[in-house]
Enzyme design. Structure first.
Site, PDB file in Angstrom:
ATOM      1  N   ASP A 125       0.866  -1.183   0.000  1.00 47.85           N
ATOM      2  CA  ASP A 125       0.000   0.000   0.000  1.00 47.85           C
ATOM      3  C   ASP A 125       0.900   1.230   0.000  1.00 47.85           C
ATOM      4  O   ASP A 125       1.434   1.610   1.039  1.00 47.85           O
ATOM      5  CB  ASP A 125      -0.922  -0.006   1.224  1.00 47.85           C
ATOM      6  CG  ASP A 125      -1.846   1.210   1.265  1.00 47.85           C
ATOM      7  OD1 ASP A 125      -1.625   2.163   0.465  1.00 47.85           O
ATOM      8  OD2 ASP A 125      -2.784   1.222   2.088  1.00 47.85           O
ATOM      9  N   HIS A 156      -5.470  12.249  13.665  1.00 47.16           N
ATOM     10  CA  HIS A 156      -6.573  12.071  12.705  1.00 47.16           C
ATOM     11  C   HIS A 156      -7.680  11.160  13.242  1.00 47.16           C
ATOM     12  O   HIS A 156      -8.750  11.062  12.660  1.00 47.16           O
ATOM     13  CB  HIS A 156      -6.051  11.464  11.396  1.00 47.16           C
ATOM     14  CG  HIS A 156      -5.048  12.311  10.691  1.00 47.16           C
ATOM     15  ND1 HIS A 156      -5.312  13.610  10.324  1.00 47.16           N
ATOM     16  CD2 HIS A 156      -3.759  12.077  10.309  1.00 47.16           C
ATOM     17  CE1 HIS A 156      -4.238  14.129   9.727  1.00 47.16           C
ATOM     18  NE2 HIS A 156      -3.280  13.217   9.720  1.00 47.16           N
ATOM     19  N   ASP A 204       2.136  19.286  13.037  1.00 51.66           N
ATOM     20  CA  ASP A 204       2.170  18.285  11.968  1.00 51.66           C
ATOM     21  C   ASP A 204       1.664  18.954  10.685  1.00 51.66           C
ATOM     22  O   ASP A 204       0.879  19.895  10.732  1.00 51.66           O
ATOM     23  CB  ASP A 204       1.244  17.122  12.352  1.00 51.66           C
ATOM     24  CG  ASP A 204       1.285  15.960  11.370  1.00 51.66           C
ATOM     25  OD1 ASP A 204       1.942  14.958  11.687  1.00 51.66           O
ATOM     26  OD2 ASP A 204       0.652  16.064  10.295  1.00 51.66           O
ATOM     27  N   HIS A 250      -0.292  17.809   8.464  1.00 52.55           N
ATOM     28  CA  HIS A 250      -1.683  17.478   8.130  1.00 52.55           C
ATOM     29  C   HIS A 250      -2.633  18.086   9.154  1.00 52.55           C
ATOM     30  O   HIS A 250      -2.253  18.285  10.308  1.00 52.55           O
ATOM     31  CB  HIS A 250      -1.880  15.955   8.104  1.00 52.55           C
ATOM     32  CG  HIS A 250      -1.022  15.237   7.114  1.00 52.55           C
ATOM     33  ND1 HIS A 250       0.166  14.636   7.466  1.00 52.55           N
ATOM     34  CD2 HIS A 250      -1.169  15.042   5.788  1.00 52.55           C
ATOM     35  CE1 HIS A 250       0.718  14.087   6.392  1.00 52.55           C
ATOM     36  NE2 HIS A 250      -0.070  14.324   5.351  1.00 52.55           N
ATOM     37  N   ASP A 261       6.450  15.914   9.739  1.00 51.33           N
ATOM     38  CA  ASP A 261       6.274  15.909   8.280  1.00 51.33           C
ATOM     39  C   ASP A 261       6.152  17.340   7.760  1.00 51.33           C
ATOM     40  O   ASP A 261       6.079  17.575   6.561  1.00 51.33           O
ATOM     41  CB  ASP A 261       5.065  15.060   7.876  1.00 51.33           C
ATOM     42  CG  ASP A 261       3.867  15.254   8.785  1.00 51.33           C
ATOM     43  OD1 ASP A 261       3.833  16.245   9.534  1.00 51.33           O
ATOM     44  OD2 ASP A 261       2.953  14.403   8.737  1.00 51.33           O
ATOM     45  N   TYR A 279       8.142  11.532   8.098  1.00 49.91           N
ATOM     46  CA  TYR A 279       8.419  10.329   7.302  1.00 49.91           C
ATOM     47  C   TYR A 279       9.763  10.332   6.605  1.00 49.91           C
ATOM     48  O   TYR A 279      10.129   9.350   5.984  1.00 49.91           O
ATOM     49  CB  TYR A 279       7.260  10.114   6.309  1.00 49.91           C
ATOM     50  CG  TYR A 279       5.944  10.136   7.048  1.00 49.91           C
ATOM     51  CD1 TYR A 279       5.562   9.054   7.838  1.00 49.91           C
ATOM     52  CD2 TYR A 279       5.120  11.268   7.048  1.00 49.91           C
ATOM     53  CE1 TYR A 279       4.389   9.081   8.587  1.00 49.91           C
ATOM     54  CE2 TYR A 279       3.944  11.298   7.790  1.00 49.91           C
ATOM     55  CZ  TYR A 279       3.584  10.209   8.560  1.00 49.91           C
ATOM     56  OH  TYR A 279       2.436  10.240   9.300  1.00 49.91           O
TER      57      TYR A 279
HETATM   58  N1  Q9C Z   1      -0.113  12.230  -0.476  1.00 49.71           N
HETATM   59  C1  Q9C Z   1       0.017  11.584   9.801  1.00 49.71           C
HETATM   60  O1  Q9C Z   1       0.925  12.264   9.413  1.00 49.71           O
HETATM   61  N2  Q9C Z   1      -2.047  10.074   2.999  1.00 49.71           N
HETATM   62  N3  Q9C Z   1      -0.871  11.039   8.974  1.00 49.71           N
HETATM   63  C2  Q9C Z   1      -2.069  11.311   2.341  1.00 49.71           C
HETATM   64  C3  Q9C Z   1      -1.300  12.428   0.277  1.00 49.71           C
HETATM   65  C4  Q9C Z   1      -2.390  10.019   4.386  1.00 49.71           C
HETATM   66  C5  Q9C Z   1      -0.776  11.284   7.572  1.00 49.71           C
HETATM   67  C6  Q9C Z   1      -1.793  11.147   0.887  1.00 49.71           C
HETATM   68  C7  Q9C Z   1      -1.432  10.716   5.284  1.00 49.71           C
HETATM   69  C8  Q9C Z   1      -1.732  10.485   6.738  1.00 49.71           C
HETATM   70  C9  Q9C Z   1      -0.138  11.299  11.249  1.00 49.71           C
HETATM   71 ZN    ZN Z   2       1.067  14.335   9.324  1.00 51.31          ZN
END
Ligand code: Q9C
Ligand code: ZN
Length: 714
Positions: free
Chosen positions: A20, A147, A184, A186, A277, A317
């Site tokens: 994935d 999230h 973060d 996001h 990130d 990441y």
């Molecule tokens: N390229 C956290 O950083 N995918 N979650 C996004 C966009 C999900 C991130 C795809 C990313 C979740 C905790």
């Molecule tokens: Zn994130």
């Protein structure tokens, strides 16, 4: 008081078992890379190590409870928690099938155990801080949490670690005001949903948004989502509409949006959804902030809530960037000074647009934003001609070498700050050693003085310094300053007879400039005039707080009245002093509390704590000899890294203070871009004749000040 590091090796167990591409970045190595680097740097060893425990069913129920019986999470069996519990015994196929029911989620047989440890680690951290066992700390956890929603896993998150910690702090410790800072990249929509009508939790998040075109693609991630009902104004969203946001953008967001609200909120505890990130190199965020930026963000938060800061890992990441950024955060929690920021301190247009719209959306709910946004910004004509650009940003000599501006992810790690940490962090150089001072054990009371002949030579231009007491004080000050310039001492305080404060400060500036400082920031409080012989070469930024009126005689010579109320003082620090200081990037800071400075201990401590973010913490505070031992003590402790006391509920700024700030912002923002809180409109007309004094057009005046000392990064 110490820093806790909460961890458990078991949290490396959960991992993706199938293919994935979206989920594969959330890997066990994220934790080991961060921990290994903390060990390598000797940072882990300086922390109080706590082994994470699992959160109980009741504790998970604080957030993930069944809607049918939210009041008795312990009596009933929370549906969602049960669902996750069952994943322990599922086979790979079933795990994959269940994972598909959620957005960006994978389950592993160890997920339930890991997620309970992650939530438990946050609870232990909050307990350690709120019982006073430690001052602050970091929980290194997987899976992340922000999230996760009441009954849904989302975006790699299973249980909402930070939300559970906040609910626990309210329920078990009786807290009434908790600030959550989600740095973060996001949007932590899970946290937003859980507290959107709750005024006891102020939730701030910045996030990659791109006008809704970035995951999780939510309308409610935009700046106009501000909370509901009682919680109106307690959700603060700062959407980034472009990638590439960097140090200047992040610091500007803190100074002009988060911190004004945070001070007004006056939290009892700060929780950080610490995702990295948002750092350079990360494939998800695509941002540009360097790891040192997280030292600054951490340090800026440490002035809140008496320094009670609990950070919990979320995303991040790029293993290298993550490890470095985690080190920067922990190092700062431990009290080490933040390394200087690299790169041009110019927020980009898109960032300013975002900050402006978030300020506008929040203005109805926050006094600290109100007066400012209703008055048009008077800007000086955009025809300023050039004067002189500050010298190159990389100082030589014995000063710490700042990392080169980083544009490529690979380049930022090759240039560690090579200067050895000073062996002494803080020195107190009062004229007579004071036995009543309350100081941390490793703060040195300085015995030494500069050589008599040398002191006399430096004093010679100032008749007033010929007096014995003045020379004694000057000798001690010069000795301390030399220790700082040689890199043996990071910072310190010195005292001088009040009558010779200005002359002593002048000598300190000259000495600093001639002994290695490339850019010297001088913050002079009270009645202290700019030394008449100081060259207008851009190497010294003179900022007087205590003048009669607001004036910008050049971009390097700024005066503003001393605000009377706490609100005005905060405006002045966040809206003027720090934007100028971060834009100037000094390698030495002098802060002088001169005649009539009128600062209360807590205000002085806050100023010192925030200036400590500049120049790698190389700050010399000059006091009047007859200052109280309390003032000397609190300044020494803050320079050493202790949190300043909270100021409590802040009164509003007076209209005069706001006007002074607006005027200076208008005058100076063409040159000092960190002052901007909005895009500059083409031509504002000056609204108030009283404030719109023409500045003399002689050399050094604004009319001949140079524009374009910096170039925008995008
Ligand atoms: N390229 C956290 O950083 N995918 N979650 C996004 C966009 C999900 C991130 C795809 C990313 C979740 C905790
Ligand atoms: Zn994130």
């Amino acid at each position: 008081m110490g820093t806790a590091l909460v961890y458990h090796e078991d949290m490396t167990a959960t991992r993706l078992l199938w293919d994935d591409p979206e989920c594969e970045i959330e890997r066990p190595e994220r934790l080991t890379a961060a921990l290994d680097r903390l060990r390598q740097r000797g940072l882990e060893q300086r922390c109080l190590r706590l082994s994470a425990r699992e959160a109980s069913k009741e504790e998970l129920g604080l957030v993930h409870s069944d809607p049918a019986s939210p009041a008795c999470p312990s009596a009933c069996s929370p549906e969602y928690v049960s669902l996750v519990r069952k994943t322990q015994v599922l086979g790979e196929e079933e795990l994959q099938a269940l994972s598909r029911q959620f957005d960006a989620i994978y389950f592993h047989p160890s997920t339930f155990h890991c997620a309970r440890l992650a939530a438990g680690a946050g609870l232990q951290l909050v307990d350690a801080v709120l019982t006073g066992a430690v001052q602050n700390g970091l929980a290194l956890v997987r899976p992340p949490g922000h999230h996760s929603q009441r009954a849904a896993a989302n975006g790699f998150c299973v249980f909402n670690n930070v939300a559970i910690a906040a609910a626990h702090a309210k329920q078990k410790h009786g807290l009434h005001r908790i600030l959550i800072v989600d740095w973060d990249v996001h949007h932590g929509q899970g946290i937003q949903y859980l507290f959107e009508d709750d005024p006891s939790v102020l939730y701030f998040s910045w996030h990659r948004y791109e006008h809704g075109r970035f995951w999780p693609f939510l309308r409610e991630s935009d700046a106009d989502a501000v909370g509901r009902g009682q919680g109106l104004g307690f959700t603060v969203n700062l959407p980034w509409n472009q990638v590439g946001m960097g140090n200047a953008d992040y610091v500007a967001a803190f100074l002009h949006l988060l911190l004004p609200l945070a001070f007004e909120f006056d939290p009892e505890l700060v929780l950080v959804s610490a995702g990295f990130d948002s750092a350079i190199g990360d494939p998800e965020g695509q941002m540009q902030a360097t790891p040192e930026c997280f030292a600054h963000l951490t340090q800026l938060l440490q002035v809140l809530a008496g320094g009670r800061v609990c950070a919990m890992l979320e995303g991040g990441y790029h293993l290298e960037s993550l490890a470095e950024s985690v080190c920067m955060t922990v190092q700062t929690l431990l009290g080490d000074p933040a390394p200087p920021l690299s790169g041009p301190m110019v927020p980009c247009q898109s960032a300013l647009e975002s900050i402006q719209s978030a300020r506008a959306a929040q203005a109805p709910y926050w006094k600290s934003l109100q007066l400012q946004d209703v008055t048009p910004v008077p800007t000086s004509p955009s025809t300023h001609s050039p004067e002189g650009r500050p010298p190159p940003l990389l100082p030589g000599g014995p000063m710490c070498k700042a990392a080169a501006p980083a544009s490529a992810p690979s380049s930022f790690l090759d240039q560690p700050c090579l200067c050895p940490a000073p062996s002494v962090r803080t020195t107190v150089a009062l004229t007579a050693p004071d036995t009543t001072l309350v100081l941390p054990p490793d703060v040195i009371q300085q015995e030494g003085s500069a050589l008599r002949e040398e002191t006399e030579a430096w004093a010679r231009p100032h008749e007033s310094l010929a007096r014995e007491e003045a020379l004694t004080a000057l000798g001690k000050l010069l000795y301390l300053l030399d220790g700082m310039l040689d890199g043996q001492v990071n910072n310190g305080i010195a005292a001088t007879p009040a009558s010779v404060a200005a002359a002593t400060l002048d000598v300190a500036i000259q000495r600093g400039l001639s002994h290695g400082a490339q850019r010297l920031l001088c913050v002079a409080l009270g009645q202290l005039d700019r030394p008449p012989d100081l060259a207008h070469d851009g190497r010294t930024l003179w900022l007087n707080i205590g003048g009669k009126e607001a004036t910008a005689l050049s971009m390097f010579h700024v005066c503003t009245p001393l605000p009377v109320m706490t609100g005005g003082f905060l405006n002045c620090i966040l809206g003027l002093v720090l934007p100028l200081a971060y834009g100037f990037q000094p390698d030495l800071v002098l802060v002088a509390l001169g005649p009539g400075h009128g600062l209360q201990g807590p205000h002085a401590a806050l100023l010192a704590a925030m200036l400590r973010g500049l120049a790698g913490g190389r700050v010399l505070a000059l006091l009047e000899e007859d200052s109280t031992p309390q003032l000397a003590g609190i300044l020494a402790r803050v320079l050493h890294g202790e949190a300043p006391p909270s100021l409590g509920p802040s009164s509003m700024a007076s209209p005069e203070d706001v006007q002074a700030l607006m005027y200076l912002r208008g005058q100076l923002q063409p040159q000092w871009k960190m002052l901007q809180v909005r895009l500059i409109a083409e031509a504002w007309l000056c609204p108030g004749a009283r404030l719109c004094r023409r500045v003399p057009s002689s050399s050094g005046g604004l009319k001949s000040a140079k524009v374009g000392a910096f170039t925008p990064q995008k």
